[in-house]
Design a protein around this motif. Structure first.
Motif: not given
Length: 413
Positions: A118-144
């Motif tokens: 369960l911890f490994a699955l939760g950690l994988s969710v965190a990695v996926a969402i954290a990676t999404m956030d990288i692209a999301l912040d970059a999108q904000a920097v570029r478009s705001v």
């Protein structure tokens, strides 16, 4: 020319309506990000502590938070390598959100599985969402646009607050009523829904960049480019030190509420709801505040609120005054969030170069990684020192953080 390039190429930049639509799409995703962060940061440790887990052991659950602070390690890869569909940032956003949703569905049906799985699955969710956030912040920097950065920082806090209300409030309060499977399926469903506005409202940029000739190639993205400049490196170090004070100050207070006998459902519905609502109020207030008195004076105003909240937390603990302690926990979350709105407004400008994902992740991720370790260490310290000494030390450290952050938020930085 692409939509994003047209937005940035005009003599007056994006129109108000274009920026509103972009912010709506960005902030729908930030709500989902806040939801996952709320589950990791305020949900699971509180639930497990209420079920009898030792405070030091509950503190180790904050390891699930580490991927959000390690994004600087793979942010250059995201900057250099677009997902081959939709667009550079949106491709990564959609792919990682999809991975997170799939893993959450698996977790929902994995109740009773070994804790390490369960911890490994939760950690994988965190990695996926954290990676999404990288692209999301970059999108904000570029478009705001530059003049919309304070608004973008404030609305980001509002969206994160709304997500935290779900993940750190409703998740805790409804866990015992709905059960494991239903709660995690609801989280997966919400994340799916938050992706739709972004795909509709955020303009597409080309996989190779937003405008040819406007910046060096994304393939040159590197963390070393940021760390090699002494002034930028110093800025990063000071920001990290300050965050190592801010986040432990606001991150452990629910555990203290459990220790003085506040029921879990009361923590979930009161702190888990009033906390994000207070942060939402701060996000609304911070926009005119920063515009009228500037970033530095806004920082000082939020710092005053921090010290008032620390006084309430200390009194609430020593006197076992539940309502005062709850008020302090809500207030310090709002105050620290206000401080970070000011910081986020600066980071949007600091990262507005040729490698926005890498630079934003460095400023935001390294400081968050270090502050996560500081929060884990603080949980261990509380078990040895007690909450009274913990709050006394936090007050002294917060004074030092004020002197660090004040010059960083100046116009020249």
């Amino acid at each position: 020319m692409t939509d994003i390039a047209r937005l940035g190429a005009g003599p007056h930049g994006p129109t108000r309506w274009q920026q509103v639509k972009i912010l709506f799409g960005l902030n729908a995703l930030y709500v989902g990000f806040g939801l996952v962060m709320g589950v990791v940061n305020g949900g699971l440790p509180t639930v497990m502590r209420a079920q009898g887990m030792e405070i030091g052991s509950a503190g180790w659950l904050y390891l699930l938070y580490l991927p959000f602070g390690l994004t600087f390690l793979w942010a250059p890869f995201v900057d250099r390598n677009p997902v081959p569909w939709i667009s550079r940032q949106l491709g990564w956003i959609a792919a990682m959100q999809g991975v997170a949703v799939s893993l959450l569905v698996i977790i929902a049906f994995a109740e009773g599985t070994a804790l390490w799985i369960l911890f490994a699955l939760g950690l994988s969710v965190a990695v996926a969402i954290a990676t999404m956030d990288i692209a999301l912040d970059a999108q904000a920097v570029r478009s705001v646009s530059e003049n919309w950065r304070p608004t973008a920082a404030a609305t980001k806090l509002a969206s994160l607050s709304a997500g935290a209300m779900l993940g750190g409030g409703a998740f805790v309060a409804m866990f015992s009523e709905l059960g494991w499977r239903t709660v995690f399926l609801l989280v997966a469903l919400l994340l799916t829904g938050f992706l739709a506005p972004a795909l509709v409202l955020i303009p597409r940029d080309e996989p190779t960049g937003i405008a040819s000739g406007s910046a060096p190639a994304a393939g040159a993205a590197s963390l070393l480019r940021l760390l090699s400049v002494p002034a930028l490196r110093r800025r990063l170090v000071l920001l990290t030190i300050a965050c190592c004070v801010l986040f432990p100050a606001s991150g452990l207070n629910r555990l203290m509420l459990v220790d003085i006998g506040v029921p879990l459902q009361e923590i979930g519905w009161l702190v888990g709801t009033l906390g994000p609502l207070s942060m939402l109020a701060i996000s609304i207030v911070s926009i005119p505040l920063m515009q009228s008195i500037g970033l530095q004076r806004s920082l000082l105003a939020f710092m005053v609120l921090v010290f008032a909240a620390l006084a309430a937390l200390g009194y609430g603990y020593l006197e076992a005054d539940r309502m005062t302690a709850i008020a302090g926990a809500v207030a310090i979350g709002a105050a620290v969030s206000g401080i970070y709105v000011v910081i986020a407004a600066k980071i949007l400008g600091w990262a507005a170069g040729s490698q926005p994902a890498t630079d934003y992740a460095a400023y935001y991720g390294i400081s968050r990684f270090a502050s996560t370790l500081a929060t884990i260490a603080a949980a261990q310290a509380v078990s040895m020192l007690g909450w009274d000494w913990f709050y006394a030390l936090v007050a002294a450290a917060m004074l030092a953080a004020t002197f660090i952050l004040y010059p960083l938020t100046g116009r020249e930085t």
